[in-house]
Design a protein around this motif. Structure first.
Motif, PDB file in Angstrom:
ATOM      1  N   GLY A 282       0.780  -1.305  -0.092  1.00 43.21           N
ATOM      2  CA  GLY A 282       0.055   0.032  -0.057  1.00 43.21           C
ATOM      3  C   GLY A 282       0.764   1.191  -0.066  1.00 43.21           C
ATOM      4  N   SER A 283       1.763   1.102  -0.561  1.00 44.66           N
ATOM      5  CA  SER A 283       2.719   2.460  -0.782  1.00 44.66           C
ATOM      6  C   SER A 283       3.147   2.431  -2.146  1.00 44.66           C
ATOM      7  CB  SER A 283       4.048   2.394   0.229  1.00 44.66           C
ATOM      8  OG  SER A 283       4.729   3.617  -0.162  1.00 44.66           O
ATOM      9  N   TYR A 284       3.324   3.668  -2.728  1.00 40.95           N
ATOM     10  CA  TYR A 284       3.654   4.074  -4.074  1.00 40.95           C
ATOM     11  C   TYR A 284       4.960   4.548  -4.046  1.00 40.95           C
ATOM     12  CZ  TYR A 284      -1.267   3.439  -4.982  1.00 40.95           C
ATOM     13  OH  TYR A 284      -2.496   2.974  -5.159  1.00 40.95           O
ATOM     14  N   VAL A 285       5.964   4.142  -4.952  1.00 44.04           N
ATOM     15  CA  VAL A 285       7.307   4.668  -4.852  1.00 44.04           C
ATOM     16  C   VAL A 285       7.766   5.421  -6.123  1.00 44.04           C
ATOM     17  CG1 VAL A 285       9.586   4.057  -4.803  1.00 44.04           C
ATOM     18  CG2 VAL A 285       8.009   2.821  -3.291  1.00 44.04           C
TER      19      VAL A 285
ATOM     20  N   ASN B 218      -5.129  15.566   9.581  1.00 42.54           N
ATOM     21  CA  ASN B 218      -4.600  14.332  10.410  1.00 42.54           C
ATOM     22  C   ASN B 218      -3.634  13.381  10.091  1.00 42.54           C
ATOM     23  OD1 ASN B 218      -6.274  15.458  12.779  1.00 42.54           O
ATOM     24  ND2 ASN B 218      -7.872  14.542  11.851  1.00 42.54           N
ATOM     25  N   TYR B 219      -2.516  13.854   9.359  1.00 45.38           N
ATOM     26  CA  TYR B 219      -1.560  12.897   8.732  1.00 45.38           C
ATOM     27  C   TYR B 219      -1.195  11.851   9.727  1.00 45.38           C
ATOM     28  CZ  TYR B 219      -1.161  16.472   4.978  1.00 45.38           C
ATOM     29  OH  TYR B 219      -1.180  17.197   3.941  1.00 45.38           O
ATOM     30  N   PHE B 220      -1.033  10.611   9.499  1.00 44.86           N
ATOM     31  CA  PHE B 220      -0.766   9.596  10.187  1.00 44.86           C
ATOM     32  C   PHE B 220      -1.269   9.274  11.654  1.00 44.86           C
ATOM     33  CE2 PHE B 220       3.402  10.882   7.818  1.00 44.86           C
ATOM     34  CZ  PHE B 220       3.140   9.927   7.069  1.00 44.86           C
ATOM     35  N   GLN B 221      -2.546   9.893  11.773  1.00 41.41           N
ATOM     36  CA  GLN B 221      -3.182   9.562  12.940  1.00 41.41           C
ATOM     37  C   GLN B 221      -3.828   8.085  13.201  1.00 41.41           C
ATOM     38  OE1 GLN B 221      -7.571  10.712  13.212  1.00 41.41           O
ATOM     39  NE2 GLN B 221      -7.219  12.058  14.821  1.00 41.41           N
ATOM     40  N   HIS B 222      -3.818   7.537  11.922  1.00 39.53           N
ATOM     41  CA  HIS B 222      -4.206   5.898  12.028  1.00 39.53           C
ATOM     42  C   HIS B 222      -2.734   5.353  11.863  1.00 39.53           C
ATOM     43  CE1 HIS B 222      -5.568   2.201  11.182  1.00 39.53           C
ATOM     44  NE2 HIS B 222      -7.001   2.539  11.458  1.00 39.53           N
ATOM     45  N   PRO B 223      -2.591   4.308  12.718  1.00 36.75           N
ATOM     46  CA  PRO B 223      -1.229   3.689  12.946  1.00 36.75           C
ATOM     47  C   PRO B 223      -0.793   3.054  11.541  1.00 36.75           C
ATOM     48  CG  PRO B 223      -2.821   2.645  14.535  1.00 36.75           C
ATOM     49  CD  PRO B 223      -3.374   4.000  13.978  1.00 36.75           C
TER      50      PRO B 223
ATOM     51  N   LEU C 273       1.075   5.150   9.324  1.00 37.04           N
ATOM     52  CA  LEU C 273       2.509   5.295   9.627  1.00 37.04           C
ATOM     53  C   LEU C 273       3.207   3.948   9.462  1.00 37.04           C
ATOM     54  CD1 LEU C 273       4.532   7.275  11.045  1.00 37.04           C
ATOM     55  CD2 LEU C 273       3.890   5.980  13.038  1.00 37.04           C
ATOM     56  N   GLU C 274       2.678   2.832   9.369  1.00 43.20           N
ATOM     57  CA  GLU C 274       3.315   1.471   9.122  1.00 43.20           C
ATOM     58  C   GLU C 274       3.659   1.369   7.686  1.00 43.20           C
ATOM     59  OE1 GLU C 274       0.614  -1.678  10.334  1.00 43.20           O
ATOM     60  OE2 GLU C 274       0.976  -0.918  12.524  1.00 43.20           O
ATOM     61  N   ARG C 275       2.690   2.006   6.701  1.00 48.72           N
ATOM     62  CA  ARG C 275       3.124   1.813   5.248  1.00 48.72           C
ATOM     63  C   ARG C 275       3.904   2.971   4.936  1.00 48.72           C
ATOM     64  NH1 ARG C 275      -3.005   2.197   2.711  1.00 48.72           N
ATOM     65  NH2 ARG C 275      -3.156   3.561   4.452  1.00 48.72           N
ATOM     66  N   CYS C 276       4.056   4.040   5.821  1.00 45.98           N
ATOM     67  CA  CYS C 276       5.140   5.058   5.160  1.00 45.98           C
ATOM     68  C   CYS C 276       6.536   4.352   5.503  1.00 45.98           C
ATOM     69  CB  CYS C 276       4.914   6.370   6.112  1.00 45.98           C
ATOM     70  SG  CYS C 276       6.207   7.505   5.868  1.00 45.98           S
ATOM     71  N   VAL C 277       6.503   3.734   6.912  1.00 43.51           N
ATOM     72  CA  VAL C 277       7.640   3.127   7.109  1.00 43.51           C
ATOM     73  C   VAL C 277       8.230   2.039   6.137  1.00 43.51           C
ATOM     74  CG1 VAL C 277       9.102   1.464   9.041  1.00 43.51           C
ATOM     75  CG2 VAL C 277       7.732   3.466   9.730  1.00 43.51           C
ATOM     76  N   GLN C 278       7.227   1.161   5.891  1.00 39.79           N
ATOM     77  CA  GLN C 278       7.699   0.256   4.754  1.00 39.79           C
ATOM     78  C   GLN C 278       8.067   0.831   3.502  1.00 39.79           C
ATOM     79  OE1 GLN C 278       3.726  -1.934   5.535  1.00 39.79           O
ATOM     80  NE2 GLN C 278       5.004  -3.759   4.951  1.00 39.79           N
TER      81      GLN C 278
ATOM     82  N   LEU D 139      12.556   5.743  11.296  1.00 42.30           N
ATOM     83  CA  LEU D 139      11.610   5.976  10.303  1.00 42.30           C
ATOM     84  C   LEU D 139      10.362   6.516  10.452  1.00 42.30           C
ATOM     85  CD1 LEU D 139      12.523   2.931   7.997  1.00 42.30           C
ATOM     86  CD2 LEU D 139      13.525   5.163   7.808  1.00 42.30           C
ATOM     87  N   GLU D 140       9.857   6.169  11.875  1.00 43.82           N
ATOM     88  CA  GLU D 140       8.487   6.400  12.160  1.00 43.82           C
ATOM     89  C   GLU D 140       8.379   8.174  12.343  1.00 43.82           C
ATOM     90  OE1 GLU D 140       9.950   4.173  13.362  1.00 43.82           O
ATOM     91  OE2 GLU D 140       8.594   2.401  13.505  1.00 43.82           O
ATOM     92  N   GLN D 141       9.502   8.830  13.067  1.00 47.96           N
ATOM     93  CA  GLN D 141       9.763  10.082  13.386  1.00 47.96           C
ATOM     94  C   GLN D 141       9.951  10.661  12.048  1.00 47.96           C
ATOM     95  OE1 GLN D 141       8.954  10.988  16.657  1.00 47.96           O
ATOM     96  NE2 GLN D 141       8.580  12.698  15.573  1.00 47.96           N
ATOM     97  N   TYR D 142      10.886  10.187  11.321  1.00 48.55           N
ATOM     98  CA  TYR D 142      11.050  10.895  10.083  1.00 48.55           C
ATOM     99  C   TYR D 142       9.909  11.115   9.264  1.00 48.55           C
ATOM    100  CZ  TYR D 142      13.400  11.832   5.535  1.00 48.55           C
ATOM    101  OH  TYR D 142      13.860  12.488   4.344  1.00 48.55           O
TER     102      TYR D 142
END
Length: 576
Positions: A347-350, A438-443, A446-451, A500-503
């Protein structure tokens, strides 16, 4: 000297500049629309079969299609894109986004999250400002939305004949593509407009000469005898008639021209005629509220007469969060916007973009990741003040242009589960509403951002990408380089290293794919008719629950054509 060179590279990532302008000498054929004029020339009162509010990505194809059989008025609050090189030329991508004047085709806004963003104020809408990537939504998206697959494909093809092209893939984009394939983002789908898991080259609305083609070009398919396009026409409210216990019925609009003069446009007397709002994810819910359709208490707080208490107007606002990593290159790289995409299963696009200095322009001026266009990731969102932007621009301008050699690899999450809302700031339609994403309000977001960032790391370390990376610059340095730079520090966290979470949280930016506010099933039905009122539809990205495909512009243009044809067919069937 070596230390100073290294410091310059660090500041490049802080400044976030993407690429330099490139010059093109080819001439562009500009459509001559005799039906388009400034609203100052409009009569005080006029009558039409359809009134389309917003000449943007959906509004232009919609109005052109409806004009085949009916008299259509298209009201656009901005001006024409034609003759403006900051819009039409790839050479000056980002210039319009960096223009914050009252007459700019891009109106800057800052969400309540602190992320700097932009909304279009020009005929053609966001297609006049974006990075040009053209790709369809998936067949599954179309099925879940309830669209007819055959009609969807025909509508995409209609759009593509005018505005879509195959990009020329050069070395940087090829390295990113091959890196994606090397790390397992398979299969290789080659060049395609279709949305398919794996790695692909998408389309672009920039032609081979570097000229942008926009939704405004689709107006050439309209019937010039039946369509009127008014520029610099800002709609202040929709007019309703209310009789007894029947539903309120839209029957006209009030708009003002560039001189502030008031005009009215009404629907002709046929119960099938309609007003259609296509003002975008910010403009459409804003206009409904200004017209009295929205949460009653909120409207009353602004002294707006309530036409319909509809608490879901302005709800469900989402923006696909984007995070990018700058990769300085030891060798020159070509200018490229978004051309290759890796569609991952999680679920992430690069995607990626690149650039270097070319004669005739400076890489400090424009770019997807420039503080001049509001993209500032070197301080957390709430700290992205005008002062912070000015400081970042000053630091960027002090650098040698050689320091800008390189590019960005970005990830953005699909269909964010985090949602927010929109509220009125004032009763002036020219003012931006208040919007929270509300960016990254849902965990899970955030998980998909890290991936996604982990996938970017693998691309950078891939063999295919090796010509464009410094051997002594691992991801840990690319992420933490801001901590040792003299300006615009990201906060130093307790563990002294940037997770990565904080980034994700600290460097989140927009890629301008915000949507929601008038969602299907909540504010409009599956035919995009506004629930609770008659003769009023909303057809644009504000109706989306999720942004379609990797980039929405193709689908928004398709939707305008698709719904225009559907409305024509329904009226034809009703008259038989």
């Amino acid at each position: 000297m070596a230390g100073f060179w290294w410091w310059k590279l660090l500041l490049v990532a802080l400044a976030g500049i993407l690429f330099s302008p490139q010059q093109y000498s080819a001439s562009q054929k500009v459509p001559e629309y005799r039906f388009m004029r400034n609203a100052t020339s409009a009569s005080n009162i006029a009558y039409f079969d359809y009134i389309v509010i917003g000449g943007g990505t959906a509004g232009c194809p919609l109005a052109a299609t409806l004009s085949q059989n009916y008299n259509v008025l298209l009201l656009e609050r901005g001006g024409s894109p034609y003759g403006n090189p900051n819009i039409t030329n790839l050479a000056t991508f980002g210039a319009a986004l960096s223009d914050t004047s009252p007459t700019s085709p891009s109106q800057r806004f800052i969400s309540q999250d602190g992320v700097i963003n932009a909304r279009a104020r020009v005929l053609g809408g966001g297609t006049c400002l974006n990075a040009g990537f053209y790709t369809r939504a998936s067949p599954q998206y179309a099925r879940e939305t309830g669209w007819d697959g055959k009609a969807v494909n025909e509508s995409y093809q209609w759009v593509e004949k005018t505005v879509a092209f195959q990009p020329q893939i050069k070395q940087w984009q090829s390295a990113v593509r091959d890196g994606l394939l090397e790390i397992g983002v398979q299969p290789n789908n080659g060049f395609t407009y279709d949305h398919i898991d794996g790695t692909k080259v998408g389309g672009t609305i920039f032609d081979q000469q570097g000229f942008r083609h926009t939704a405004a070009d689709l107006l050439q398919h309209g019937n010039p005898a039946r369509i009127t396009v008014l520029l610099h026409a800002t709609v202040h409210r929709i007019l309703f008639t209310i009789k007894g216990k029947s539903k309120p019925k839209a029957h006209g609009v009030v708009f003002r021209d560039a001189l502030g003069r008031r005009h009215k446009a009404y629907l002709n007397h046929d119960h099938k005629n309609e007003i259609i709002v296509s003002a975008g994810a910010l403009g459409s819910p804003q206009l409904l509220m200004l017209s009295g359709v929205g949460p009653a208490k909120h409207l009353q707080a602004h002294n707006i007469r309530v036409t319909l208490d509809q608490p879901l107007v302005g709800q469900g606002m989402s923006d696909n969060p984007m995070n990018a990593i700058f990769v300085p290159s030891p060798v020159p790289v070509e200018v490229s916007l978004i051309e290759v995409v890796g569609i991952t299963k999680f679920g992430s696009y690069v995607e990626a973009a690149s650039g270097e200095n070319f004669a005739g322009g400076s890489p400090k001026d424009y770019g997807m990741f420039s503080p001049k266009v509001g993209q500032l990731s070197t301080v957390p969102p709430k700290q992205r003040t005008e002062e912070a932007l000015a400081k970042a621009i000053e630091s960027m301008d002090a650098l040698d242009e050689a320091a800008f050699r390189g590019g960005f690899i970005l990830e953005k999450i699909m269909g964010p589960m985090s949602t927010g809302h929109l509220e009125l700031r004032t009763r002036d339609p020219n003012d931006n509403p208040l919007v929270t994403f509300n960016y990254f309000q849902h965990p899970h977001d955030l998980e998909r951002c890290v991936q996604g960032l982990s996938t970017v790391e693998k691309i950078i370390e891939s063999k295919a990408f090796s010509p464009f990376r410094y051997k002594n610059m691992p991801l840990s340095i690319l992420l933490n380089m801001t901590a040792s730079a003299p300006v615009n520090l990201l906060p130093k966290h307790a563990n002294s290293s940037l997770s990565l979470e904080q980034y994700c949280r600290d460097t989140v930016m927009t890629i301008w794919h915000y949507h929601g506010g008038c969602q299907v099933g909540k504010v409009v039905d599956t035919d995009y008719k506004v629930l609770g009122v008659d003769a009023l539809r909303v057809i644009d990205g504000s109706t989306f629950n999720f942004s379609p495909g990797t980039n929405p512009q193709a689908t928004v243009m398709m939707l305008g054509r698709y719904m225009g044809l559907k409305i024509l067919r329904e009226r034809l069937a009703a008259s038989d």
